[in-house]
Design a protein around this motif. Structure first.
Motif, short mmCIF file in Angstrom:
data_model
loop_
_atom_site.label_atom_id
_atom_site.label_comp_id
_atom_site.label_asym_id
_atom_site.label_seq_id
_atom_site.Cartn_x
_atom_site.Cartn_y
_atom_site.Cartn_z
N ASP A 137 0.83 -1.22 0.00
CA ASP A 137 0.00 0.00 0.00
C ASP A 137 0.86 1.26 0.00
OD1 ASP A 137 -2.42 -1.53 0.17
OD2 ASP A 137 -2.03 -1.80 2.31
N ASP A 138 1.83 1.29 -0.88
CA ASP A 138 2.85 2.35 -0.85
C ASP A 138 2.64 3.42 -1.92
OD1 ASP A 138 5.71 3.21 0.06
OD2 ASP A 138 5.86 3.06 -2.14
N ALA A 139 2.24 3.05 -3.13
CA ALA A 139 2.25 3.98 -4.26
C ALA A 139 0.90 4.06 -4.94
CB ALA A 139 3.32 3.55 -5.28
N ASP A 140 0.60 5.23 -5.49
CA ASP A 140 -0.60 5.41 -6.30
C ASP A 140 -0.36 5.01 -7.75
OD1 ASP A 140 -2.41 6.87 -4.31
OD2 ASP A 140 -0.58 8.06 -4.25
N VAL A 141 0.87 5.19 -8.20
CA VAL A 141 1.26 4.82 -9.57
C VAL A 141 2.63 4.17 -9.51
CG1 VAL A 141 1.77 5.65 -11.91
CG2 VAL A 141 -0.04 6.75 -10.57
N ILE A 142 2.80 3.07 -10.22
CA ILE A 142 4.11 2.44 -10.37
C ILE A 142 4.44 2.38 -11.85
CG2 ILE A 142 5.47 0.33 -10.09
CD1 ILE A 142 3.80 -0.35 -7.65
N PHE A 143 5.61 2.92 -12.22
CA PHE A 143 6.13 2.81 -13.57
C PHE A 143 7.16 1.69 -13.61
CE2 PHE A 143 5.29 7.53 -14.25
CZ PHE A 143 4.35 7.34 -15.26
N LEU A 144 7.05 0.79 -14.58
CA LEU A 144 8.08 -0.22 -14.81
C LEU A 144 8.73 0.06 -16.15
CD1 LEU A 144 6.37 -3.55 -13.65
CD2 LEU A 144 7.70 -1.90 -12.30
N ASP A 145 9.96 0.55 -16.12
CA ASP A 145 10.70 0.88 -17.34
C ASP A 145 12.16 0.53 -17.14
OD1 ASP A 145 11.02 1.84 -19.93
OD2 ASP A 145 11.34 3.91 -19.29
N GLY A 146 12.38 -0.64 -16.51
CA GLY A 146 13.74 -1.08 -16.23
C GLY A 146 14.24 -2.03 -17.30
N PHE A 147 15.31 -1.62 -18.00
CA PHE A 147 15.87 -2.43 -19.08
C PHE A 147 17.37 -2.60 -18.87
CE2 PHE A 147 11.92 -1.36 -21.03
CZ PHE A 147 11.66 -2.36 -21.97
N GLU A 148 17.87 -3.70 -19.42
CA GLU A 148 19.30 -3.92 -19.54
C GLU A 148 19.57 -4.32 -20.98
OE1 GLU A 148 20.13 -7.12 -16.86
OE2 GLU A 148 19.04 -8.61 -18.05
N VAL A 149 20.82 -4.54 -21.33
CA VAL A 149 21.13 -5.01 -22.68
C VAL A 149 20.42 -6.34 -22.90
CG1 VAL A 149 22.94 -5.77 -24.26
CG2 VAL A 149 23.36 -3.84 -22.71
N GLY A 150 19.60 -6.42 -23.93
CA GLY A 150 18.86 -7.64 -24.21
C GLY A 150 17.41 -7.60 -23.79
N GLY A 151 17.01 -6.58 -23.02
CA GLY A 151 15.61 -6.47 -22.66
C GLY A 151 15.37 -6.29 -21.18
N ILE A 152 14.18 -6.71 -20.73
CA ILE A 152 13.80 -6.56 -19.33
C ILE A 152 14.48 -7.66 -18.51
CG2 ILE A 152 11.87 -6.44 -17.72
CD1 ILE A 152 10.04 -5.88 -20.09
N PRO A 153 15.10 -7.32 -17.39
CA PRO A 153 15.67 -8.37 -16.53
C PRO A 153 14.59 -9.36 -16.09
CG PRO A 153 16.42 -6.19 -15.83
CD PRO A 153 15.34 -5.97 -16.85
N ASP A 154 14.95 -10.63 -16.02
CA ASP A 154 13.97 -11.67 -15.67
C ASP A 154 13.25 -11.35 -14.36
OD1 ASP A 154 14.63 -13.06 -17.96
OD2 ASP A 154 15.96 -14.48 -16.94
N ALA A 155 13.97 -10.80 -13.40
CA ALA A 155 13.38 -10.54 -12.09
C ALA A 155 12.28 -9.49 -12.14
CB ALA A 155 14.46 -10.10 -11.10
N TYR A 162 5.09 -9.13 -10.42
CA TYR A 162 3.83 -8.42 -10.67
C TYR A 162 2.90 -8.53 -9.46
CZ TYR A 162 5.52 -8.18 -15.47
OH TYR A 162 6.28 -7.95 -16.58
N ALA A 163 2.94 -9.66 -8.77
CA ALA A 163 2.15 -9.78 -7.54
C ALA A 163 2.66 -8.81 -6.48
CB ALA A 163 2.22 -11.22 -7.02
N ASP A 164 3.98 -8.64 -6.41
CA ASP A 164 4.56 -7.67 -5.48
C ASP A 164 4.13 -6.25 -5.85
OD1 ASP A 164 5.84 -9.68 -4.07
OD2 ASP A 164 7.74 -9.45 -5.15
N CYS A 165 4.08 -5.94 -7.14
CA CYS A 165 3.62 -4.62 -7.58
C CYS A 165 2.17 -4.38 -7.18
CB CYS A 165 3.76 -4.50 -9.11
SG CYS A 165 5.45 -4.38 -9.72
N HIS A 166 1.34 -5.41 -7.32
CA HIS A 166 -0.07 -5.29 -6.93
C HIS A 166 -0.17 -4.97 -5.44
CE1 HIS A 166 -4.17 -6.68 -5.90
NE2 HIS A 166 -4.47 -6.33 -7.16
N ARG A 167 0.61 -5.66 -4.63
CA ARG A 167 0.58 -5.42 -3.19
C ARG A 167 1.13 -4.03 -2.85
NH1 ARG A 167 3.74 -9.05 -1.89
NH2 ARG A 167 5.55 -7.72 -1.57
N ALA A 168 2.11 -3.56 -3.61
CA ALA A 168 2.73 -2.25 -3.34
C ALA A 168 1.82 -1.09 -3.70
CB ALA A 168 4.05 -2.14 -4.09
N LEU A 169 0.83 -1.33 -4.54
CA LEU A 169 -0.10 -0.26 -4.93
C LEU A 169 -1.15 -0.03 -3.85
CD1 LEU A 169 -0.73 -1.15 -8.68
CD2 LEU A 169 0.33 0.96 -7.84
N ARG A 170 -1.56 1.21 -3.73
CA ARG A 170 -2.71 1.54 -2.91
C ARG A 170 -3.99 1.19 -3.67
NH1 ARG A 170 -0.08 7.47 -1.52
NH2 ARG A 170 1.49 6.71 -0.04
#
Length: 258
Positions: A137-155, A162-170
């Motif tokens: 219940d931390d954020a109203d908006v979460i942006f995911l724009d984390g990239f490395e060479v080759g694309g999005i890190p697996d983690a 994504y479940a953690d992001c859901h929990r982190a949203l208000r």
């Protein structure tokens, strides 16, 4: 991140070939951040450093159609700071936290005129997956724009993350994700988001069919039919709205087809 290439002068980097460190290139009044010569991570106009130069960044701001006055925005991936700077300038009521794992990227923040840490803006050097795991219940908006060479890190594209992001949203919080349309796992990633957010999500693809922006809500804000009418919220300045409006029309058209 965009795959477009630009003509440029020599990078501000003396790293040997094969070392994947971020570097800067200038072309006229444009400054870009790269991990490789072929890919642009971020682009900034030296004449208007707070403007959103690349279409996908303007598309990610589409959350303002549903939640124009967020109290806390959490961003994963600093890059050249395009979205943090825009939000810092135009969403004056928002507290902004940016999580970036790479100290070399953070070391370039002054070159991209990213605001210093202060009462309503901070850059946190951390592993975003571990950081998100500790939030609730931390954020109203979460942006995911984390990239490395080759694309999005697996983690950063796992079902658990994504479940953690859901929990982190208000409640009624919105997750905004930048994907690459042509990634072989793209549809699998969408399914993983859907596991946590159900049907309260939609996707918008940019004109060159490179970036897919996904909006997912912890609630039903995305079902508001008024969002497709593209009415400027009172909290969004005319200057910000003018910059975003052409791209918001694409989002509006997508909403009308849902």
């Amino acid at each position: 991140m965009s795959d477009a290439a630009v003509p440029a002068d020599l990078p501000f980097s003396d790293e040997p070939a094969g070392v994947r460190r971020p570097f800067i290139q200038n072309a006229g009044n444009r400054r870009t951040l790269h991990f490789t010569q072929q890919e642009i991570q971020s682009s900034m106009s030296l004449l208007n450093p707070d403007a959103l130069e690349i279409e996908y960044t303007r598309m990610m701001m589409g959350f303002v159609l549903f939640k124009p006055e967020p109290a806390h925005i959490l961003m994963v991936g600093l890059g050249g700071g395009s979205l943090p700077k825009f939000c810092h300038r135009y969403l004056a009521g928002a507290d902004i936290s940016v999580v970036e794992i790479d100290p070399a990227v953070i070391g370039l923040r002054d070159a991209f005129m990213i605001p210093p840490d202060g009462p309503r803006f901070r850059v946190i050097q951390a592993d975003a997956a571990a950081h998100m795991r500790g939030l609730s219940d931390d954020a109203d908006v979460i942006f995911l724009d984390g990239f490395e060479v080759g694309g999005i890190p697996d983690a950063l594209c796992s079902a658990d993350f994504y479940a953690d992001c859901h929990r982190a949203l208000r409640d009624d919080g919105i997750l905004v994700i930048n994907f690459h349309v042509n990634h072989p796992m793209h549809h699998e990633y969408l399914d993983r988001v859907r596991e946590s957010f159900g049907s309260s999500m939609f996707e918008v693809v940019d004109d060159d069919m490179t970036n897919s922006i996904v909006f997912a809500c912890k609630g039903n804000l995305l079902d508001d039919p008024a969002a497709a009418q593209l009415t400027r919220p009172a909290s969004i300045s005319k200057d910000a709205w003018r910059q975003l409006m052409p791209t918001l029309k694409v989002i509006g058209a997508t909403l009308e087809l849902r």
